[in-house]
Design an enzyme around this catalytic site. Structure first.
Site, PDB file in Angstrom:
ATOM      1  N   ASP A  15     -93.503  43.052 -11.288  1.00  0.00           N
ATOM      2  CA  ASP A  15     -93.266  41.838 -11.092  1.00  0.00           C
ATOM      3  C   ASP A  15     -92.011  41.441 -12.261  1.00  0.00           C
ATOM      4  O   ASP A  15     -92.256  42.039 -13.406  1.00  0.00           O
ATOM      5  CB  ASP A  15     -93.831  40.975 -10.876  1.00  0.00           C
ATOM      6  CG  ASP A  15     -93.542  39.481 -10.626  1.00  0.00           C
ATOM      7  OD1 ASP A  15     -92.947  39.196  -9.936  1.00  0.00           O
ATOM      8  OD2 ASP A  15     -93.971  38.521 -11.363  1.00  0.00           O
ATOM      9  N   ASP A  73     -90.342  37.680 -12.705  1.00  0.00           N
ATOM     10  CA  ASP A  73     -90.566  36.341 -13.378  1.00  0.00           C
ATOM     11  C   ASP A  73     -91.920  36.182 -13.560  1.00  0.00           C
ATOM     12  O   ASP A  73     -92.918  36.165 -12.701  1.00  0.00           O
ATOM     13  CB  ASP A  73     -89.885  35.391 -12.441  1.00  0.00           C
ATOM     14  CG  ASP A  73     -88.587  35.405 -12.291  1.00  0.00           C
ATOM     15  OD1 ASP A  73     -87.869  35.207 -13.440  1.00  0.00           O
ATOM     16  OD2 ASP A  73     -87.958  35.525 -11.210  1.00  0.00           O
ATOM     17  N   ASP A  85     -98.090  38.706 -12.245  1.00  0.00           N
ATOM     18  CA  ASP A  85     -98.770  37.387 -12.943  1.00  0.00           C
ATOM     19  C   ASP A  85     -99.071  36.313 -11.856  1.00  0.00           C
ATOM     20  O   ASP A  85     -99.966  35.506 -11.966  1.00  0.00           O
ATOM     21  CB  ASP A  85     -97.923  36.722 -13.802  1.00  0.00           C
ATOM     22  CG  ASP A  85     -96.617  35.834 -12.903  1.00  0.00           C
ATOM     23  OD1 ASP A  85     -96.012  36.536 -12.226  1.00  0.00           O
ATOM     24  OD2 ASP A  85     -96.415  34.859 -13.199  1.00  0.00           O
TER      25      ASP A  85
END
Length: 226
Positions: free
Chosen positions: A10, A12, A173
């Site tokens: 991922d 951001d 995240d």
């Protein structure tokens, strides 16, 4: 079966900390249509979703046309903020990210990929700003896929590399990343420094607290000696 392995990141909240621009751009977008911006927690809670899915979730009482306006306003505000500050300032890499990416990239049996809610334009700008244009062999963006947690991005990454789900791992995240990995039949590594609380990462096979823990976490998942 090949010995190659794929690590999909991922962006951001995992590779880069872009929350300042995300919060500012979202606030500008809501103010642009005369609405009060959601809370910081609510905005960061939708990071990772495609914007067309995120806006109705953030503002369920608004109509479709307002959601479209929010998407357009957010994109323009984010672009302006990034141009004003520069990519390395607006979306800095997390501590240790560069070292670990460089270490993994030179391993003959490891391929790197990206699966992000960013647009193609947004990802290109980010990779260019950090000099990462040649780091990832597969780059999956929101323009061409259903929003996370649909597994389409990871399925495309596997197709690009010719690998099976058992040969790949997702690093992210958010709960969306973990759910996406599960839906694709892949293992998942959660990172504690991002935008979702650690308890939202309960589907992760392992959660790490620093980038330098990532190589050993990958080895554990693939049953290698640490």
């Amino acid at each position: 079966m090949t010995d190659l392995r794929l690590v999909v990141f991922d962006v951001d909240g995992t590779l880069v900390d872009s929350q300042g621009d995300i919060l500012a751009a979202m606030t500008q977008a809501f103010h642009g249509i005369g609405e009060t911006a959601p809370s910081r927690e609510d905005i960061l809670g939708i990071v990772g979703l495609s914007l067309d899915v995120a806006m109705p979730r953030l503002a369920p009482d608004l109509v479709r046309e307002q959601h479209f306006a929010l998407v357009d306003g957010y994109k323009q505000a984010y672009f302006d903020l990034r141009e004003a500050a520069g990519t390395s300032n607006s979306s800095p890499l997390y501590p240790g990210a560069r070292d670990v990416l460089d270490t993994l990239a030179v391993q003959d049996d490891v391929l790197l990929g990206v699966a992000t809610g960013k647009s193609r334009r947004g990802l290109d700008k980010l990779l260019e700003g950090h000099g990462l244009q040649k780091t990832f062999v597969t780059e999956q963006v929101a323009d061409f896929h259903p929003s996370k947690p649909h597994p389409s991005m990871l399925q495309a990454a596997l197709a690009d590399t010719g690998l099976e789900p058992s040969q790949a791992v997702m690093v992210g995240d958010t709960s969306f990343d973990m759910e996406m990995a599960r839906a694709a039949g892949m293992k998942a590594i959660g990172v504690s420094w991002g935008y979702h609380p650690v308890d939202a990462l309960h589907l992760a096979d392992v959660v790490i607290d620093s980038f330098h823990q990532l190589p050993s976490a990958i080895e554990r998942i693939w049953g290698m000696d640490t």
